[in-house]
Design a protein around this motif. Structure first.
Motif, PDB file in Angstrom:
ATOM      1  N   LEU A 247       0.819  -1.208   0.000  1.00 10.55           N
ATOM      2  CA  LEU A 247       0.000   0.000   0.000  1.00 10.55           C
ATOM      3  C   LEU A 247       0.855   1.262   0.000  1.00 10.55           C
ATOM      4  O   LEU A 247       0.481   2.284  -0.575  1.00 10.55           O
ATOM      5  CB  LEU A 247      -0.937   0.010   1.220  1.00 10.55           C
ATOM      6  CG  LEU A 247      -2.130  -0.944   1.175  1.00 10.55           C
ATOM      7  CD1 LEU A 247      -2.749  -1.099   2.556  1.00 10.55           C
ATOM      8  CD2 LEU A 247      -3.177  -0.465   0.170  1.00 10.55           C
ATOM      9  N   MET A 248       2.010   1.191   0.647  1.00 10.09           N
ATOM     10  CA  MET A 248       2.869   2.382   0.758  1.00 10.09           C
ATOM     11  C   MET A 248       4.041   2.369  -0.230  1.00 10.09           C
ATOM     12  O   MET A 248       4.939   3.191  -0.133  1.00 10.09           O
ATOM     13  CB  MET A 248       3.372   2.527   2.196  1.00 10.09           C
ATOM     14  CG  MET A 248       2.251   2.840   3.179  1.00 10.09           C
ATOM     15  SD  MET A 248       2.795   3.415   4.800  1.00 10.09           S
ATOM     16  CE  MET A 248       3.461   1.910   5.511  1.00 10.09           C
ATOM     17  N   ALA A 269      -5.843   0.141   4.363  1.00 11.58           N
ATOM     18  CA  ALA A 269      -5.793   0.986   3.165  1.00 11.58           C
ATOM     19  C   ALA A 269      -5.938   2.459   3.525  1.00 11.58           C
ATOM     20  O   ALA A 269      -5.205   3.319   3.013  1.00 11.58           O
ATOM     21  CB  ALA A 269      -6.885   0.565   2.184  1.00 11.58           C
ATOM     22  N   LEU A 270      -6.871   2.766   4.421  1.00  9.97           N
ATOM     23  CA  LEU A 270      -7.104   4.153   4.830  1.00  9.97           C
ATOM     24  C   LEU A 270      -5.922   4.699   5.627  1.00  9.97           C
ATOM     25  O   LEU A 270      -5.499   5.840   5.424  1.00  9.97           O
ATOM     26  CB  LEU A 270      -8.396   4.240   5.644  1.00  9.97           C
ATOM     27  CG  LEU A 270      -8.845   5.639   6.087  1.00  9.97           C
ATOM     28  CD1 LEU A 270      -8.960   6.573   4.890  1.00  9.97           C
ATOM     29  CD2 LEU A 270     -10.176   5.558   6.823  1.00  9.97           C
ATOM     30  N   ALA A 271      -5.364   3.869   6.525  1.00 13.07           N
ATOM     31  CA  ALA A 271      -4.205   4.298   7.331  1.00 13.07           C
ATOM     32  C   ALA A 271      -3.012   4.604   6.428  1.00 13.07           C
ATOM     33  O   ALA A 271      -2.311   5.601   6.614  1.00 13.07           O
ATOM     34  CB  ALA A 271      -3.844   3.208   8.338  1.00 13.07           C
ATOM     35  N   ALA A 272      -2.785   3.747   5.418  1.00 15.89           N
ATOM     36  CA  ALA A 272      -1.679   3.958   4.481  1.00 15.89           C
ATOM     37  C   ALA A 272      -1.888   5.243   3.676  1.00 15.89           C
ATOM     38  O   ALA A 272      -0.939   6.002   3.432  1.00 15.89           O
ATOM     39  CB  ALA A 272      -1.561   2.762   3.543  1.00 15.89           C
ATOM     40  N   ALA A 273      -3.133   5.484   3.276  1.00 22.05           N
ATOM     41  CA  ALA A 273      -3.440   6.687   2.491  1.00 22.05           C
ATOM     42  C   ALA A 273      -3.162   7.951   3.298  1.00 22.05           C
ATOM     43  O   ALA A 273      -2.561   8.908   2.793  1.00 22.05           O
ATOM     44  CB  ALA A 273      -4.904   6.654   2.045  1.00 22.05           C
ATOM     45  N   ILE A 274      -3.588   7.962   4.562  1.00 24.98           N
ATOM     46  CA  ILE A 274      -3.366   9.146   5.402  1.00 24.98           C
ATOM     47  C   ILE A 274      -1.881   9.326   5.701  1.00 24.98           C
ATOM     48  O   ILE A 274      -1.364  10.447   5.724  1.00 24.98           O
ATOM     49  CB  ILE A 274      -4.186   9.045   6.708  1.00 24.98           C
ATOM     50  CG1 ILE A 274      -5.689   8.980   6.383  1.00 24.98           C
ATOM     51  CG2 ILE A 274      -3.913  10.243   7.613  1.00 24.98           C
ATOM     52  CD1 ILE A 274      -6.576   8.713   7.578  1.00 24.98           C
ATOM     53  N   GLU A 275      -1.182   8.207   5.903  1.00 22.51           N
ATOM     54  CA  GLU A 275       0.270   8.266   6.128  1.00 22.51           C
ATOM     55  C   GLU A 275       0.983   8.921   4.938  1.00 22.51           C
ATOM     56  O   GLU A 275       1.965   9.648   5.110  1.00 22.51           O
ATOM     57  CB  GLU A 275       0.811   6.841   6.341  1.00 22.51           C
ATOM     58  CG  GLU A 275       2.309   6.749   6.556  1.00 22.51           C
ATOM     59  CD  GLU A 275       2.772   7.298   7.891  1.00 22.51           C
ATOM     60  OE1 GLU A 275       3.925   7.774   7.957  1.00 22.51           O
ATOM     61  OE2 GLU A 275       1.994   7.263   8.874  1.00 22.51           O
ATOM     62  N   LEU A 358      -9.391  11.196 -12.294  1.00 25.04           N
ATOM     63  CA  LEU A 358      -8.734  11.273 -10.987  1.00 25.04           C
ATOM     64  C   LEU A 358      -7.216  11.310 -11.155  1.00 25.04           C
ATOM     65  O   LEU A 358      -6.592  10.304 -11.478  1.00 25.04           O
ATOM     66  CB  LEU A 358      -9.147  10.067 -10.138  1.00 25.04           C
ATOM     67  CG  LEU A 358     -10.661   9.892  -9.949  1.00 25.04           C
ATOM     68  CD1 LEU A 358     -10.973   8.538  -9.358  1.00 25.04           C
ATOM     69  CD2 LEU A 358     -11.214  11.000  -9.069  1.00 25.04           C
ATOM     70  N   SER A 359      -6.641  12.471 -10.928  1.00 25.79           N
ATOM     71  CA  SER A 359      -5.197  12.632 -11.035  1.00 25.79           C
ATOM     72  C   SER A 359      -4.577  12.820  -9.650  1.00 25.79           C
ATOM     73  O   SER A 359      -5.159  13.500  -8.798  1.00 25.79           O
ATOM     74  CB  SER A 359      -4.854  13.839 -11.919  1.00 25.79           C
ATOM     75  OG  SER A 359      -5.337  13.643 -13.229  1.00 25.79           O
ATOM     76  N   ASN A 360      -3.417  12.211  -9.453  1.00 22.24           N
ATOM     77  CA  ASN A 360      -2.659  12.322  -8.204  1.00 22.24           C
ATOM     78  C   ASN A 360      -3.536  12.093  -6.969  1.00 22.24           C
ATOM     79  O   ASN A 360      -3.498  12.862  -6.016  1.00 22.24           O
ATOM     80  CB  ASN A 360      -1.962  13.687  -8.118  1.00 22.24           C
ATOM     81  CG  ASN A 360      -0.744  13.645  -7.218  1.00 22.24           C
ATOM     82  OD1 ASN A 360       0.009  12.672  -7.238  1.00 22.24           O
ATOM     83  ND2 ASN A 360      -0.555  14.664  -6.417  1.00 22.24           N
ATOM     84  N   SER A 361      -4.332  11.035  -7.008  1.00 24.22           N
ATOM     85  CA  SER A 361      -5.230  10.710  -5.900  1.00 24.22           C
ATOM     86  C   SER A 361      -4.928   9.317  -5.363  1.00 24.22           C
ATOM     87  O   SER A 361      -4.464   8.439  -6.098  1.00 24.22           O
ATOM     88  CB  SER A 361      -6.694  10.758  -6.364  1.00 24.22           C
ATOM     89  OG  SER A 361      -7.021  12.020  -6.873  1.00 24.22           O
ATOM     90  N   PHE A 362      -5.190   9.128  -4.081  1.00 24.00           N
ATOM     91  CA  PHE A 362      -5.148   7.802  -3.467  1.00 24.00           C
ATOM     92  C   PHE A 362      -6.607   7.381  -3.347  1.00 24.00           C
ATOM     93  O   PHE A 362      -7.347   7.899  -2.531  1.00 24.00           O
ATOM     94  CB  PHE A 362      -4.484   7.857  -2.086  1.00 24.00           C
ATOM     95  CG  PHE A 362      -4.080   6.496  -1.552  1.00 24.00           C
ATOM     96  CD1 PHE A 362      -5.034   5.550  -1.205  1.00 24.00           C
ATOM     97  CD2 PHE A 362      -2.745   6.170  -1.382  1.00 24.00           C
ATOM     98  CE1 PHE A 362      -4.669   4.305  -0.708  1.00 24.00           C
ATOM     99  CE2 PHE A 362      -2.356   4.929  -0.879  1.00 24.00           C
ATOM    100  CZ  PHE A 362      -3.325   4.000  -0.547  1.00 24.00           C
TER     101      PHE A 362
END
Length: 444
Positions: A247-248, A269-275, A358-362
């Motif tokens: 994920l990271m 998945a959400l934790a990795a995105a916020i990180e 969607l550009s540059n999005s997680f």
């Protein structure tokens, strides 16, 4: 007049096949296609709306118009070189057998009447009703009519979906030491028979030590995987460690996380995105809305937002778990609040995402097992430069009546994307929500 010899087949299509794949009429090789007039009637009801089935209905009608144009059908229209003919069949009277078995005059039974008529009219050719509806297929078979599922986009190897992390016991401790010292070892150095796929994960256990590894296809080396946390969420087992690792990893643009409830798919998945939020312009967390008992959202009280909120609540719950790892006054907690306020962290129904680039999005898509293969393709093709997409889902909990383990979009994507360097699939097996949740998932 239908074409071909007695060797070619006649396929009669149900409405749900078209709503599943609007290009379906081109997937039957040189066999002939019958489109019951009832199907056109039903498609008319689906032409308006923003969901993918509405798009499928509109696109199919356009395809049909291109085939026919201003001409009459006159017994059928060719679907092209090497293809069969397409014919629209008008309604047929119910036979005595149909009248006795099914007293209601409903679309399904009208389709059965046409299927029965075609079977009797062309005894030397095999006539097959194609439907995603198991019950309709059973009804057809009870009348002596051949019926089958639409199999074009089904997964052929189910083992791909349930594949667990491979463990090598009695592994060479020297190689384990090398992985810790150098961070990797060449695959050719591993004596065990192993032909890893790109980003496939392994557990290597020696007599005195162990190590986690992920295969890097570019370097053809087994890279050591370290146990790292993401925004306060610490992995509790090897599967979760591997999940956070892929994920990271910025080189992996597409991730599939499968597993039963409580394995931590969405939370990780959400934790990795916020990180990693500084690397992306926006974090999007979405899920398809599948109304309970097939009831429309309209029956729920309130405005549009109030109707949708109950379906989005599980996503807010995962966000709440991450927030409560920290003190409400901590910078980490306030960072999440700020991301939400500035709409850089958005939780939304999947329908609101369609049509956007969607550009540059997680982008995290939850409950992806309820999506069709075409929906998955539509979503992924929206990915712009710098976007990472993560699909999570439990293949044992499919809520759509026309999808199963082999035909859902999450399974289809996992099967088709394997062996691609930018894709990783982790199947999480061990539940970490609670002992009670794990017990219920296994026994009930």
């Amino acid at each position: 007049m239908l074409s071909k010899t007695s060797k070619s087949k006649i396929f009669i299509l149900d409405t749900n096949v078209i709503l599943h794949d609007h290009t379906c009429i081109y997937q039957f090789q040189d066999n002939d296609i019958i489109l019951p007039i009832t199907v056109l009637e039903e498609l008319d009801k689906f032409k308006r709306g923003n969901d993918l089935i509405n798009y499928q209905a509109r696109e199919f009608v356009r395809v049909l118009d291109e085939i026919v144009g201003d001409e009459l059908f006159n017994g059928g229209k060719s679907l092209g070189k090497g293809k069969g003919k397409l014919r629209i069949e008008t309604g047929k009277p119910f036979s005595e057998s149909l009248k006795t078995s099914f007293r209601e005059d409903i679309p399904d039974h009208r389709i059965l009447a046409i299927a029965e008529y075609m079977t009797q009219s062309y005894p030397k050719r095999k006539t097959i009703l194609v439907s995603k509806d198991i019950n309709l297929r059973m009804k057809a078979k009870s009348l002596g009519i051949s019926a089958e599922d639409y199999k074009t986009d089904q997964v052929t190897d189910e083992n791909v979906l349930s594949k667990t992390i491979t463990t090598f016991d009695n592994f060479d401790d020297t190689l384990i030491s090398t992985m810790y010292e150098n961070g990797s070892v060449g695959v050719e150095e591993i004596k065990q028979e192993v032909r890893p796929e790109p980003n496939e994960c392994f557990i290597f256990k020696g007599n005195n030590s162990s190590v986690l590894g992920r295969f890097d296809a570019a370097s053809k080396r087994m890279q050591r995987v370290e146990k790292k946390s993401a925004y306060g969420i610490k992995p509790r087992n090897a599967e979760q460690t591997f999940s956070l690792n892929v994920l990271m990893d910025p080189t992996i643009q597409l991730v599939a996380l499968t597993g039963k409830a409580g394995t931590g798919k969405t939370l990780l998945a959400l934790a990795a995105a916020i990180e990693m939020h500084k690397s992306f312009d926006q974090i999007l967390l979405a899920r398809p809305i599948v109304a309970l008992s097939n009831r429309d959202l309209g029956f729920l009280p309130g405005d549009a937002s109030e109707k949708i909120n109950p379906y989005m609540q599980p996503l807010f719950d995962n966000l709440s778990v991450i927030k409560h790892v920290f003190n409400p006054r901590s910078k980490e907690y306030l960072q999440i609040e700020e991301l939400q306020k500035e709409e850089k962290l958005v939780i939304t129904p999947l329908a609101y995402i369609r049509g956007r680039s969607l550009s540059n999005s997680f982008f995290i898509i939850d409950e992806a097992q309820n999506l069709t293969p075409h929906e998955i393709k539509t979503i992924i093709t929206r990915a712009g430069e710098g976007t990472k997409m993560v699909f999570t889902g439990d293949l044992q909990q499919i809520d759509s009546p026309y999808l199963d383990m082999k035909s859902n979009g999450l399974a289809y994507m996992t099967d088709r994307m394997r062996n691609q360097d930018l894709f990783a699939h982790i199947n999480l097996v061990k539940g970490e929500r609670s002992y009670l949740a794990e017990l219920a998932s296994n026994l009930l």
